[in-house]
Design a protein around this motif. Structure first.
Motif, short mmCIF file in Angstrom:
data_model
loop_
_atom_site.label_atom_id
_atom_site.label_comp_id
_atom_site.label_asym_id
_atom_site.label_seq_id
_atom_site.Cartn_x
_atom_site.Cartn_y
_atom_site.Cartn_z
N LEU A 1 55.97 32.74 51.32
CA LEU A 1 54.72 33.14 52.00
C LEU A 1 54.42 34.61 51.74
O LEU A 1 53.28 35.00 51.47
N ILE A 2 55.47 35.44 51.77
CA ILE A 2 55.27 36.87 51.52
C ILE A 2 54.81 37.09 50.07
O ILE A 2 53.89 37.88 49.81
N ALA A 3 55.42 36.36 49.14
CA ALA A 3 55.01 36.49 47.73
C ALA A 3 53.53 36.13 47.58
O ALA A 3 52.79 36.79 46.85
N TYR A 4 53.09 35.09 48.29
CA TYR A 4 51.68 34.69 48.22
C TYR A 4 50.79 35.80 48.78
O TYR A 4 49.79 36.20 48.17
N LEU A 5 51.16 36.30 49.97
CA LEU A 5 50.35 37.34 50.60
C LEU A 5 50.25 38.57 49.69
O LEU A 5 49.19 39.18 49.56
N GLN A 6 51.37 38.92 49.04
CA GLN A 6 51.36 40.10 48.17
C GLN A 6 50.54 39.88 46.91
O GLN A 6 50.13 40.84 46.25
N SER A 7 50.28 38.61 46.56
CA SER A 7 49.50 38.33 45.34
C SER A 7 48.01 38.40 45.61
O SER A 7 47.20 38.44 44.68
N LEU A 8 47.63 38.40 46.90
CA LEU A 8 46.22 38.20 47.24
C LEU A 8 45.32 39.37 46.84
O LEU A 8 45.61 40.52 47.18
N GLY A 9 44.24 39.04 46.13
CA GLY A 9 43.14 39.97 45.93
C GLY A 9 43.40 41.17 45.05
O GLY A 9 42.57 42.07 44.98
#
Lengths: 468, 207
Positions: free
Chosen positions: B190-198
């Motif tokens: 989940l953290i990896a996804y959030l860090q990939s955002l935008g």
């Protein structure tokens, strides 16, 4: 030959049961916004999953069960024939209840297609589509065998519900399955958003508005013992409604990464939609005006007329919120939640309650257990929905103004956290509002089950010698 | 009036009524929906499909319905751009199935959250939101730290499905996916996804 009413009774009590469960889930998520640790760290109680359960149960459990049940009741009486394929009608009943039950469990277990108001995963999408086709067969089959020449107005609306919701559901559920509980949408990003809000807005349009107008056009004149005021107005309003509603979806995407022409078109169509919406409201109010004195004594009629007032409020507020320069403040805020609930509680729930107070004594062949209890329910429901809408207006307008507020240097004036913390009193008021509304629904559940417990064997004969 | 007598035919013929409803209700969708739903939106330059770990994180974000409270859509308004960063553009969402723009901001927008906070901050925040944001009303997601990523071993099947839908995953990406998730938790994903955002749209090149 008599009407097939047992399946109507089954849908009615299923609907009331889902209403209690769905509203209880709603009250719990409302409480979580005030007391964020009461999910106890459990997956099934966490806000995201439980809120999805709330919307699924009230929309598809409470709302659709009420619509299918009343459609089956109405179509028989306005066609002067027994329901077509009653066994299929019972199969729809069990299939629908199993879909909601298992679907609800699947959401708590984490199955989620990720699209708002269409979160159920692909196996349930298929089950819903099949049940819906069967609903169409029973409904239109009954109409095809009718012994009354003209198809009554209610049935136009129920018919539009069946046809358009089938179209919306199938297109929005186009997805490629990976496992039993996971699929990916055929559409991605911005096109997916357009498809989703075409679905989402018109589920509101043809299910929560159109379907329940079918209910209104039968049960309001019945309970008021007055004919529909203007037949011509109902024709114009119906076709204008069917044509216009479908365009309005992208007003959910103002200032989003979708083409501006789609947003503008949706805004214009949303404003035009006010005309057919209010035409129907005027028709309803004029119909009931001949029976105004009944309003003092008849709880069922009181519910239906109050529902009509909230219908007028919500269908006025909707077009206003669709204006881009109003939407800039209301979008993403609690105002949206308030608007939805003035429609869902004030219009959908109240007209359903009124209809059930009319229906259950007739299905049971016994008088309503307690008119006093029904009156108490009326005031609890009115207090609940008013407090709900007012608290969310307060919260939403505050958010809208504070989020966009800039200081003299052009920097945002309030941190997100400050605005979020300011919501707490509104959230607490909304929790009270939800509890009041739920309390009223519990009283209704008790009242209706007690009425049904004193039932006598009742069958209503299909009128003989009707016009062919 | 003539139209009323015309309507008499409609309301006496169920087939005609069904046909009428179908035609009248389809016009809006035909004009508005079809041109856009069938359009191919090109991916923003530099935008890559989600890595195995990010995709797992995104599917957890969907499972937990995070988009109920968090939007991923920054409107082209001064206050929003000041608060969240550059406004959203369609080309940034080419690999989002389904889209996760959301409709409600109970919590803040997350489209430009990538790189704003450290992984450690996200870990602390997801495990106990009130330890870093005292007035937060977000639920705790501590349970994600106890769950291994890709518990049902479906990551390769998921990536293959997305490849079928046109996401440019190579055979190598898919082959290495399970290994990339080995030993990682759902919280890591989940953290990896959030860090990939935008990051691409914000003009920040991903590392």
């Amino acid at each position: 030959m008599h009407y097939e009413d047992r399946v109507v009774t089954a849908f009615t009590f299923a609907s009331v049961t889902w209403a209690l469960l769905g509203m209880a889930a709603g009250v719990y998520v409302a409480a979580e916004l005030v007391f964020p640790t009461i999910d106890l760290g459990m997956a099934g109680l966490s806000f995201g999953r439980l809120r999805t359960l709330h919307t699924t149960l009230v929309l598809f459990g409470f709302g659709v069960s009420a619509l299918i049940g009343t459609a089956f009741y109405t179509v028989q009486r306005t066609s002067h024939v027994r329901l077509f394929a009653p066994k299929l009608a019972w199969a729809i009943f069990w299939a629908w209840q199993a879909t909601i039950l298992l679907g609800g469990i699947s959401i708590l277990a984490g199955w989620n297609a990720g699209k708002e108001y269409a979160e159920l995963e692909w196996p349930f999408d298929i089950a819903i589509a099949l049940a819906w086709v069967a609903f169409a067969v029973v409904f239109f089959g009954t109409i095809a065998r009718r012994r009354v020449e003209a198809i009554y107005i209610s049935n136009w609306f129920y018919g539009a519900l069946i046809i358009v919701v089938a179209m919306l559901h199938i297109v929005n559920s186009l997805e490629l399955p990976v496992t039993l509980g996971k699929s990916y949408s055929l559409f991605a990003g911005a096109p997916d958003a357009i498809v989703q809000w075409w679905y989402g807005h018109n589920a509101v349009g043809f299910l929560l508005t159109g379907g329940f107008l079918g209910m209104l056009y039968y049960f309001l004149p019945k309970q008021a013992e007055q004919p529909i005021w203007s037949y011509r107005l109902s024709i114009v309003a119906f076709w204008a409604f069917v044509y216009t509603y479908i365009w309005a979806g992208p007003h959910h995407l103002h200032y989003h990464a979708v083409p501006a022409w789609v947003q503008s078109l949706a805004m214009v169509m949303s404003l035009i939609l006010l005309a057919p919406s209010w035409a129907t409201m005027v028709n309803g109010i004029m119909t009931v005006s001949g029976a105004a004195q009944k309003l003092r004594t008849d709880p069922a009629l009181k519910f239906i007329v109050l529902a009509l007032a909230f219908y007028g409020l919500a269908t006025f507020e909707g077009p206003m919120l669709a204006i881009r320069s109003v939407n800039v403040f209301s979008h993403f805020t609690e105002w949206t939640i308030g608007h939805v609930h003035s429609g869902a509680l004030g219009w959908n729930a109240l007209i359903t309650f009124g209809t059930f107070y009319f229906l259950v004594p007739r299905l049971a062949g016994a008088p309503l257990y307690s008119a006093q209890l029904a009156n108490r329910h009326f005031w609890l429901a009115l207090a609940g929905v008013m407090l709900y809408v007012l608290s969310m207006w307060g919260a939403g307008i505050s958010q809208g103004v504070l989020w966009l507020s800039l200081d003299d240097l052009g920097e945002v004036r309030f941190s997100f956290n400050d605005v979020m913390a300011a919501m707490r009193p509104y959230y607490a008021l909304r929790l009270v509002a939800g509890l009041l509304f739920l309390w009223g629904a519990v009283l209704m559940f008790w009242n209706l089950t007690q009425t049904f417990a004193k039932r006598s064997t009742v069958t209503v004969a299909v009128p003989a010698g009707a016009t062919a | 009036m003539r139209w009323v007598s015309l309507h008499r035919r409609l309301e006496r013929n169920a087939g005609l009524l069904i046909f009428g409803i179908l035609v009248v209700s389809s016009i809006g969708g035909m004009v508005q929906l079809l041109p856009i739903a069938t359009q191919h939106v090109h991916a923003a330059p530099g935008l890559k499909p989600y890595s195995a770990l990010e995709l797992e994180g995104r599917d957890i974000y969907i499972r937990e319905s995070c988009s109920t409270c968090h939007t991923q859509q920054i409107r082209p308004l001064l206050a929003e751009v000041r608060r969240y960063g550059p406004y959203s553009r369609a080309e940034e969402f080419a690999y989002d199935r389904p889209f996760l723009w959301g409709s409600k901001r109970t919590g803040p927008d997350l489209q430009r959250i990538g790189g704003r906070y450290s992984d450690t901050w996200h870990r602390l925040h997801l495990i106990d939101p009130r330890s870093v944001v005292p007035r937060s009303i977000m639920p705790s997601y501590a349970r994600l730290a106890d769950e291994p990523a890709d518990g049902n071993h479906s990551i390769q099947a998921r990536m293959r499905t997305l490849a079928t839908l046109g996401h440019p995953y190579s055979a190598k990406d898919i082959d290495e996916a399970s290994a990339a998730l080995a030993g990682r938790t759902e919280l890591d994903a989940l953290i990896a996804y959030l860090q990939s955002l935008g990051r691409v749209g914000a003009g920040v090149t991903p590392p």
